[in-house]
Write a protein that holds these residues in place. Structure first.
Motif, PDB file in Angstrom:
ATOM      1  N   ASP A   1      39.794  37.881  43.392  1.00  0.00           N
ATOM      2  CA  ASP A   1      40.290  36.542  43.701  1.00  0.00           C
ATOM      3  C   ASP A   1      39.574  36.044  44.953  1.00  0.00           C
ATOM      4  O   ASP A   1      39.773  36.570  46.056  1.00  0.00           O
ATOM      5  N   VAL A   2      38.721  35.026  44.792  1.00  0.00           N
ATOM      6  CA  VAL A   2      37.951  34.495  45.935  1.00  0.00           C
ATOM      7  C   VAL A   2      38.551  33.208  46.473  1.00  0.00           C
ATOM      8  O   VAL A   2      37.926  32.510  47.281  1.00  0.00           O
ATOM      9  N   GLY A   3      39.759  32.878  46.043  1.00  0.00           N
ATOM     10  CA  GLY A   3      40.441  31.696  46.555  1.00  0.00           C
ATOM     11  C   GLY A   3      39.688  30.419  46.255  1.00  0.00           C
ATOM     12  O   GLY A   3      39.180  30.228  45.149  1.00  0.00           O
ATOM     13  N   ASP A   4      39.587  29.544  47.254  1.00  0.00           N
ATOM     14  CA  ASP A   4      38.947  28.251  47.028  1.00  0.00           C
ATOM     15  C   ASP A   4      37.423  28.313  47.150  1.00  0.00           C
ATOM     16  O   ASP A   4      36.756  27.273  47.142  1.00  0.00           O
ATOM     17  N   ALA A   5      36.859  29.518  47.247  1.00  0.00           N
ATOM     18  CA  ALA A   5      35.391  29.635  47.258  1.00  0.00           C
ATOM     19  C   ALA A   5      34.811  29.357  45.876  1.00  0.00           C
ATOM     20  O   ALA A   5      33.630  29.047  45.746  1.00  0.00           O
ATOM     21  N   GLY A   6      35.637  29.460  44.832  1.00  0.00           N
ATOM     22  CA  GLY A   6      35.178  29.205  43.466  1.00  0.00           C
ATOM     23  C   GLY A   6      36.175  28.356  42.706  1.00  0.00           C
ATOM     24  O   GLY A   6      37.244  28.009  43.213  1.00  0.00           O
ATOM     25  N   LYS A   7      35.825  28.027  41.468  1.00  0.00           N
ATOM     26  CA  LYS A   7      36.700  27.222  40.620  1.00  0.00           C
ATOM     27  C   LYS A   7      37.683  28.113  39.869  1.00  0.00           C
ATOM     28  O   LYS A   7      37.414  29.282  39.612  1.00  0.00           O
ATOM     29  N   LYS A   8      38.798  27.504  39.477  1.00  0.00           N
ATOM     30  CA  LYS A   8      39.851  28.254  38.797  1.00  0.00           C
ATOM     31  C   LYS A   8      39.552  28.473  37.318  1.00  0.00           C
ATOM     32  O   LYS A   8      40.087  29.384  36.700  1.00  0.00           O
ATOM     33  N   GLY A   9      38.725  27.620  36.746  1.00  0.00           N
ATOM     34  CA  GLY A   9      38.413  27.759  35.325  1.00  0.00           C
ATOM     35  C   GLY A   9      36.977  27.381  35.042  1.00  0.00           C
ATOM     36  O   GLY A   9      36.216  27.032  35.950  1.00  0.00           O
TER      37      GLY A   9
ATOM     38  N   ILE B   1      17.612  34.435  46.144  1.00  0.00           N
ATOM     39  CA  ILE B   1      17.838  34.320  47.585  1.00  0.00           C
ATOM     40  C   ILE B   1      17.502  35.672  48.205  1.00  0.00           C
ATOM     41  O   ILE B   1      18.179  36.671  47.916  1.00  0.00           O
ATOM     42  N   PRO B   2      16.464  35.759  49.033  1.00  0.00           N
ATOM     43  CA  PRO B   2      16.058  37.050  49.601  1.00  0.00           C
ATOM     44  C   PRO B   2      17.185  37.706  50.399  1.00  0.00           C
ATOM     45  O   PRO B   2      17.902  37.038  51.152  1.00  0.00           O
ATOM     46  N   ARG B   3      17.316  39.000  50.248  1.00  0.00           N
ATOM     47  CA  ARG B   3      18.362  39.719  50.982  1.00  0.00           C
ATOM     48  C   ARG B   3      18.090  39.718  52.473  1.00  0.00           C
ATOM     49  O   ARG B   3      19.013  39.822  53.294  1.00  0.00           O
ATOM     50  N   ASP B   4      16.805  39.592  52.863  1.00  0.00           N
ATOM     51  CA  ASP B   4      16.429  39.627  54.273  1.00  0.00           C
ATOM     52  C   ASP B   4      16.306  38.234  54.879  1.00  0.00           C
ATOM     53  O   ASP B   4      15.712  38.070  55.953  1.00  0.00           O
ATOM     54  N   LEU B   5      16.856  37.227  54.218  1.00  0.00           N
ATOM     55  CA  LEU B   5      16.864  35.874  54.748  1.00  0.00           C
ATOM     56  C   LEU B   5      17.859  35.789  55.915  1.00  0.00           C
ATOM     57  O   LEU B   5      19.014  36.209  55.788  1.00  0.00           O
ATOM     58  N   ILE B   6      17.417  35.237  57.049  1.00  0.00           N
ATOM     59  CA  ILE B   6      18.301  35.097  58.205  1.00  0.00           C
ATOM     60  C   ILE B   6      19.179  33.860  58.023  1.00  0.00           C
ATOM     61  O   ILE B   6      18.688  32.750  57.799  1.00  0.00           O
ATOM     62  N   VAL B   7      20.495  34.060  58.087  1.00  0.00           N
ATOM     63  CA  VAL B   7      21.456  32.987  57.819  1.00  0.00           C
ATOM     64  C   VAL B   7      22.614  33.064  58.801  1.00  0.00           C
ATOM     65  O   VAL B   7      22.747  34.032  59.558  1.00  0.00           O
ATOM     66  N   ASN B   8      23.454  32.042  58.746  1.00  0.00           N
ATOM     67  CA  ASN B   8      24.744  32.063  59.438  1.00  0.00           C
ATOM     68  C   ASN B   8      25.828  32.296  58.387  1.00  0.00           C
ATOM     69  O   ASN B   8      25.977  31.497  57.450  1.00  0.00           O
ATOM     70  N   VAL B   9      26.558  33.382  58.515  1.00  0.00           N
ATOM     71  CA  VAL B   9      27.654  33.672  57.585  1.00  0.00           C
ATOM     72  C   VAL B   9      28.910  33.003  58.118  1.00  0.00           C
ATOM     73  O   VAL B   9      29.320  33.281  59.262  1.00  0.00           O
ATOM     74  N   PRO B  10      29.552  32.113  57.358  1.00  0.00           N
ATOM     75  CA  PRO B  10      30.736  31.394  57.864  1.00  0.00           C
ATOM     76  C   PRO B  10      31.987  32.261  57.867  1.00  0.00           C
ATOM     77  O   PRO B  10      32.009  33.360  57.294  1.00  0.00           O
ATOM     78  N   ASP B  11      33.027  31.769  58.519  1.00  0.00           N
ATOM     79  CA  ASP B  11      34.337  32.427  58.447  1.00  0.00           C
ATOM     80  C   ASP B  11      34.745  32.538  56.984  1.00  0.00           C
ATOM     81  O   ASP B  11      34.499  31.626  56.184  1.00  0.00           O
ATOM     82  N   CYS B  12      35.393  33.650  56.657  1.00  0.00           N
ATOM     83  CA  CYS B  12      35.696  33.886  55.242  1.00  0.00           C
ATOM     84  C   CYS B  12      37.137  34.330  55.030  1.00  0.00           C
ATOM     85  O   CYS B  12      37.499  35.461  55.377  1.00  0.00           O
ATOM     86  N   PRO B  13      37.994  33.467  54.459  1.00  0.00           N
ATOM     87  CA  PRO B  13      39.340  33.901  54.060  1.00  0.00           C
ATOM     88  C   PRO B  13      39.220  34.902  52.906  1.00  0.00           C
ATOM     89  O   PRO B  13      38.603  34.613  51.888  1.00  0.00           O
ATOM     90  N   THR B  14      39.808  36.086  53.066  1.00  0.00           N
ATOM     91  CA  THR B  14      39.658  37.157  52.088  1.00  0.00           C
ATOM     92  C   THR B  14      41.019  37.700  51.695  1.00  0.00           C
ATOM     93  O   THR B  14      41.845  38.016  52.557  1.00  0.00           O
ATOM     94  N   LYS B  15      41.256  37.802  50.374  1.00  0.00           N
ATOM     95  CA  LYS B  15      42.518  38.351  49.889  1.00  0.00           C
ATOM     96  C   LYS B  15      42.545  39.870  50.103  1.00  0.00           C
ATOM     97  O   LYS B  15      41.592  40.570  49.761  1.00  0.00           O
ATOM     98  N   GLN B  16      43.647  40.359  50.670  1.00  0.00           N
ATOM     99  CA  GLN B  16      43.817  41.786  50.917  1.00  0.00           C
ATOM    100  C   GLN B  16      44.565  42.445  49.751  1.00  0.00           C
ATOM    101  O   GLN B  16      45.215  41.761  48.949  1.00  0.00           O
TER     102      GLN B  16
ATOM    103  N   VAL C   1      33.904  39.972  38.240  1.00  0.00           N
ATOM    104  CA  VAL C   1      33.802  38.510  38.260  1.00  0.00           C
ATOM    105  C   VAL C   1      34.997  37.925  39.005  1.00  0.00           C
ATOM    106  O   VAL C   1      35.973  38.621  39.288  1.00  0.00           O
ATOM    107  N   ASP C   2      34.909  36.633  39.316  1.00  0.00           N
ATOM    108  CA  ASP C   2      36.057  35.955  39.926  1.00  0.00           C
ATOM    109  C   ASP C   2      37.129  35.722  38.869  1.00  0.00           C
ATOM    110  O   ASP C   2      36.864  35.800  37.663  1.00  0.00           O
ATOM    111  N   THR C   3      38.328  35.438  39.302  1.00  0.00           N
ATOM    112  CA  THR C   3      39.444  35.277  38.372  1.00  0.00           C
ATOM    113  C   THR C   3      39.234  34.108  37.416  1.00  0.00           C
ATOM    114  O   THR C   3      39.789  34.085  36.324  1.00  0.00           O
TER     115      THR C   3
END
Length: 580
Positions: free
Chosen positions: A141-149, A203-218, A368-370
């Motif tokens: 469950d990735v919450g609002d990071a993805g679509k429900k259907g 997307i290269p794995r070694d690409l330098i990026v900014n990772v945003p805050d991430c709400p994560t289901k426990q 996969v996501d829900t």
């Protein structure tokens, strides 16, 4: 003779083994004489031995009444109308008997009944097998990071993630020892709305990026926000500090501006099981390979790989190009194109054994996501992707540059002079291959909306709504139009009822000249203009309606939709390119 006696084995007609029960609409099995009989009434036979219980049952169903003498012991005589002459006595005629079914009719009835049973059995087995496959699929469950259907009528973006987590026997030689499962291979798959094309953006794995805050289901159902980090490798968007695939999806949006709708994630075992399920995948190398790191051994030219050898092929980097990750990405793209061709080939689709093996392997390999968590939804995704011609499935990579902050080049950064055009093309559903337009007439009609007279800016009467743009965008646009462009008859009316991905401008036919002028000022493409109805403004006067969508970049920033994708280094799924 009793009912059991009526069902002697030597008298059973094969056509009577399966009969249709009119009360339930289903076929029922007539069992052997020693078993209880079906509740479906049997047809009466002409033998006197069959009269007793059948007659009793008929007597219970209808009241007794006097009747003429019966011509036979089992078959009642026909009723006679009043005044009609009586039927002559039967004389030497035998009692009426049911005509015997022809052999051909028996066969047809028997096979029809059996076929009905087989269909019911197969349907039940199919249902149970689907439930079995359903149990194979793991979900997050990735919450609002993805679509429900999943919608079959829209363009969609799926983030495909390959992790470097070591799971399963035989994988000790791959990935980082003790890895929590980083985002080692990443492909953003965009499938166009009309299904004429698709783009697989690596997307290269070694690409330098900014990772945003991430709400994560426990695991206990609570939500934990994992803090973001700046200037780190893209692959740390998964696994690091407990980040889930939703964090990787959010990072993709941060980097590209494209929001993935769903994700599919697999580890090393997926490559082995999927290639074995389809009987191997064809690959090509420009020169013989004997890689000590991955243990890949292949002769120059074409080969077929599966299982352990297939995994070694996609993991090898020291034998190709400059021995870096960017060249390995090209090899992986070649491999995926070949796997797509093999999975959709007639050799696979006409083999029940391969299809079952593929279904088992795919469902066991994927997380996969829900929103994609059911087998029926995964089937829908596969069928939609199958509509895209392989020649129009483009593999390309995010344009990058060596990281200027490093002396020893180990990471890369986004090439800001090239990448935005690639991201815009994908966001606006523009193909990287030459696809035949389905509706050329419609395209011409859309383009014609910008052709014609323009009114003066002072004559434009427009109501502005925010339909998905950042907060404050409608007021910002109002200020810019009034103070900079002279559109004084404009007003800002807050948020629209619906969220839009793209900015729109709706107007009635007699306001087309105003709409064209405002489109010029805003930098809107013809597709943003929507002929329709206007609305009444606060003074009761007709006004065109400008709704700012998610694509809004700021007042005065053009929103022209690209009609042609930029030139990029690419390959397509229909061609085999030898890795070198």
């Amino acid at each position: 003779m009793d009912a059991q006696g009526r069902g002697r084995a030597d008298n059973i007609d094969p056509a009577d083994q399966w009969v249709l029960n009119p009360n339930t609409g289903e076929y029922e099995l007539r069992l052997t004489p020693s078993a209880p009989q079906s509740g479906v009434p049997r047809p009466r036979r002409g033998s006197p031995a069959n009269a007793g219980p059948g007659a009793g049952a008929r007597a219970r169903r209808a009241p007794e009444r006097e009747s003429p003498a019966t011509p036979g012991p089992d078959v009642p005589g026909p009723r006679r109308r009043r005044g009609a002459p009586a039927e002559p006595p039967p004389g030497r005629r035998k009692g009426r008997t049911k005509p015997k079914k022809s052999k051909a009719k028996k066969i047809v009835l028997w096979t029809g009944g059996t076929m009905a049973f087989v269909l019911v059995a197969v349907s039940a087995a199919g249902y149970l097998y689907l439930k079995h496959l359903e149990g194979n699929v793991s979900t997050t469950d990735v919450g609002d990071a993805g679509k429900k259907g999943f919608s079959k009528d829209e363009a969609f973006n799926i983030l495909i993630i390959g992790t470097d987590k070591r799971t399963g026997a035989g994988n000790e030689g791959y990935g980082d020892k003790g890895s929590v499962g980083h985002a080692d291979t990443n492909i953003l798959l965009h499938v166009s709305k009309d299904r004429t094309n698709a783009t697989a953006l690596s997307i290269p794995r070694d690409l330098i990026v900014n990772v945003p805050d991430c709400p994560t289901k426990q695991p206990d159902g609570t939500e934990k926000v994992i803090p973001g980090t700046q200037n780190v490798r893209f692959n740390t968007s998964l696994g690091q500090d407990g980040r889930d695939p939703g964090c990787t999806m959010r990072t993709v949006k941060e980097v590209t501006g494209i929001a993935p709708d769903h994700f599919m994630m697999a580890d090393f075992n997926a490559v082995k099981t999927l290639t074995s399920a389809v009987g191997g995948v064809d690959v090509c190398v420009a020169h013989a390979v004997n890689d000590k790191e991955s243990h890949l051994k292949l002769p120059a030219g074409k080969s077929k790989v599966e299982g352990e050898q297939a995994l070694a092929f996609v993991r090898t980097r020291h034998s190709f190009g400059n021995q870096g990750d960017l060249d390995r990405i090209k090899v992986q793209q070649q491999f995926l194109g070949s796997l797509m061709r093999k999975m959709s080939s007639s050799d696979t689709l006409t083999s029940p054994t391969k299809l079952i093996s593929l279904a088992e392997a795919a469902t066991k390999a994927l997380t996969v996501d829900t929103g994609l968590g059911s087998v029926s939804t995964l089937k829908d995704v596969a069928l939609e992707l199958k509509k895209v011609p392989p020649k129009n499935i483009t593999f390309t990579t995010v344009p990058v540059l060596d990281n200027p902050a490093e002396k020893v080049k180990a990471t890369v950064v986004v090439n800001q002079s090239q990448a935005p055009a690639v991201f815009d093309a994908i966001s606006n559903d523009v193909s990287f291959t030459a696809v035949k337009q389905k509706e050329k007439k419609e395209k011409a009609e859309v383009a014609a909306r910008l052709k014609g007279n323009r009114s003066a800016a002072a004559d434009i009467r427009v109501d502005i709504y925010n339909g998905g743009a950042p907060p404050g965008s409608a007021q910002e646009t109002l200020n810019w139009l009034q103070n900079t462009e002279g559109v004084l008859k404009s007003s800002q009316l807050g948020n629209a009822d619906a969220t839009l991905s793209k900015t729109t401008l709706e107007y009635s036919p007699d306001q087309a000249d105003q709409a064209r002028k405002l489109a010029d000022l805003m930098g809107l493409s013809a597709s943003a203009l929507k002929p329709g109805k206007s609305e009444k403004n606060s003074q009761g006067l007709p006004a065109i309606v400008l709704t700012l969508g998610k694509d809004f970049k700021g007042a005065g920033v053009p929103l022209t939709t690209p009609t042609k994708a930029p030139e990029v280094d690419k390959s397509t799924a229909d061609k085999t390119v030898c890795a070198s």
